[in-house]
Design an enzyme around this catalytic site. Structure first.
Site, PDB file in Angstrom:
ATOM      1  N   ALA A   1       0.828  -1.211   0.000  1.00 61.84           N
ATOM      2  CA  ALA A   1       0.000   0.000   0.000  1.00 61.84           C
ATOM      3  C   ALA A   1       0.860   1.258   0.000  1.00 61.84           C
ATOM      4  O   ALA A   1       0.545   2.245  -0.673  1.00 61.84           O
ATOM      5  CB  ALA A   1      -0.944   0.005   1.201  1.00 61.84           C
ATOM      6  N   ASP A   2       1.956   1.240   0.742  1.00 58.27           N
ATOM      7  CA  ASP A   2       2.857   2.387   0.751  1.00 58.27           C
ATOM      8  C   ASP A   2       3.454   2.621  -0.632  1.00 58.27           C
ATOM      9  O   ASP A   2       3.579   3.769  -1.086  1.00 58.27           O
ATOM     10  CB  ASP A   2       3.979   2.165   1.760  1.00 58.27           C
ATOM     11  N   SER A   3       3.859   1.541  -1.294  1.00 53.17           N
ATOM     12  CA  SER A   3       4.495   1.686  -2.607  1.00 53.17           C
ATOM     13  C   SER A   3       3.513   2.201  -3.649  1.00 53.17           C
ATOM     14  O   SER A   3       3.858   3.056  -4.479  1.00 53.17           O
ATOM     15  CB  SER A   3       5.078   0.342  -3.051  1.00 53.17           C
TER      16      SER A   3
ATOM     17  N   ALA B   1       3.052   5.790  -3.027  1.00 52.52           N
ATOM     18  CA  ALA B   1       4.205   6.571  -3.477  1.00 52.52           C
ATOM     19  C   ALA B   1       4.102   6.895  -4.960  1.00 52.52           C
ATOM     20  O   ALA B   1       4.369   8.023  -5.385  1.00 52.52           O
ATOM     21  CB  ALA B   1       5.497   5.815  -3.181  1.00 52.52           C
TER      22      ALA B   1
END
Length: 397
Positions: A169-171, A174
């Site tokens: 989810a972070d990637s 980003a």
């Protein structure tokens, strides 16, 4: 010699930690932006301590901190906040992921910053966004993977909801953040004004999950857990080879499905009425998996891949990192690059994720030491050596 990237001349100040904001700033730096990474003097970005380290040097940080200059600054100190305002006076982009209201509490909210620099693009990344009942909560990618519908649809049918073993989810956030920043910069070209970009980590991953909301809205259909199968086509699965290695097979196209079953010795299946549609094949996945899996299980992986390629059927070996580093296709694309580093000498990592013919991106250096560029960056703002020493003594930098 390094060629200036398409973002050469764009100044980015990265206040973010763990992991979406810093990765978004890294994507901008890959294409030439001057990224200044700001960390607390006593509390470095936690990614420096995440995962394996070599000789005390965190390796994740080397990837996440690439192409960035590093400074230290205590933003909760009024003098630190003032230094940030000075740093942002000629900046183009600010990336931050504090809990909503934190910057405002320090006198660094968008209104105050736009008073200093009306052209500043402010990317605010948080777990749940800047508004709504959950906005004050701490948020991490794991929570987004759970709340977005990803975990509920991932895993075996009779197993638990499954989370990814990395920052998915972070990637995804980003990438969305870097895209949003570029849109805001383009908007600034038209209006002359910067703007605030509000990214909730729970949203970009949901956008990647396909038509689940529309399916439910129109049909009341809830995506079940299917393991490695698909409800859109079959055979679609991972299969174990005779040598213990694995391959993945996809048959999204009807012609590919026909080639696969002919290859594995079951041409009769093509004549079944249900075989003519992806959903029909998905309803008979047990029979198709038995045919494909039985054929694959009698052969080593290289033989399976060669036979599928000869039949023009879609197959891929299931790789771990050792396979990736030995693969000729990744070598041809330049997917992995060797980067110089002051602490490790050289370090290999993923290259920028796409190629541009005229203005390619580049990883110029890996993540630098904590606060390595503090004196150079703030000295350029006019601070003397004595002033820097005094601020360092007080813990401001």
């Amino acid at each position: 010699m390094t060629t200036p990237g398409p973002l050469h001349g764009v100044k980015v100040v990265d206040l973010a930690t763990l992991f979406a904001g810093p990765l978004a700033a890294a994507f901008l730096g890959d294409f030439g932006a001057d990224v200044v990474k700001v960390e607390h003097p006593a509390k470095p970005d936690p990614s420096r301590g995440h995962g394996p380290a070599k000789d005390g040097v965190g390796l994740w940080w080397k990837v996440l901190g690439r192409n960035k200059r590093t400074v230290t600054l205590n933003l909760s100190d009024p003098d630190g906040a003032e230094l940030l305002r000075r740093l942002l006076a000629d900046a183009d982009v600010l990336v931050e992921n504090f809990r909503p209201g934190t910057l405002e509490r320090w006198g660094l909210g968008p209104d105050e910053l736009h008073a200093v620099n009306p052209r500043l693009v402010i990317a605010r990344i948080s777990g749940f966004g800047q508004v709504g009942p959950y906005a004050p909560r701490p948020g991490f990618g794991t929570l987004a993977e759970a709340m977005s519908g990803f975990a509920a649809a991932t895993g075996e049918p009779d197993g638990p909801p499954t989370l990814p073993p990395f920052g998915l989810a972070d990637s995804v956030t980003a990438l969305a953040a870097a895209y949003a920043v570029m849109l805001a910069l383009r908007g600034r070209d038209l209006t002359g004004r910067g703007q605030v970009v509000d990214l909730a980590i729970i949203e970009p991953i949901m956008a990647m999950l396909g038509p689940q909301i529309t399916w439910y809205d129109q049909l009341g259909y809830v995506q079940p857990r299917l393991g490695n199968r698909s409800n859109n086509n079959a055979p679609r699965n991972t299969y174990r080879c005779a040598d213990g290695r694995w391959v993945a097979v996809s048959t999204s196209a009807q012609s590919i499905a026909e080639r696969v079953v002919r290859l594995v010795g079951r041409p009769d299946l093509v004549d079944e009425p249900w075989f003519a549609t992806g959903s029909g094949r998905a309803a008979h996945a047990d029979e198709l998996d038995a045919a494909v899996g039985g054929w694959v299980a009698k052969r080593d992986r290289d033989e399976v891949v060669a036979a599928f390629e000869a039949a023009q059927a879609a197959v891929a070996p299931v790789y771990d990192v050792r396979d990736i580093l030995a693969d000729p296709q990744y070598a041809a694309l330049g997917t992995v690059v060797t980067v110089p580093d002051e602490e490790l000498g050289e370090v290999r990592m993923q290259n920028v994720p796409f190629r541009m013919s005229d203005s390619p991106g580049e990883i110029r250096h890996a993540g630098r030491r904590h606060g390595q560029d503090t004196d150079a960056v703030f000295g350029a703002l006019g601070l003397t050596g004595d002033e820097l020493a005094a601020l360092r003594e007080r813990g401001v930098i």
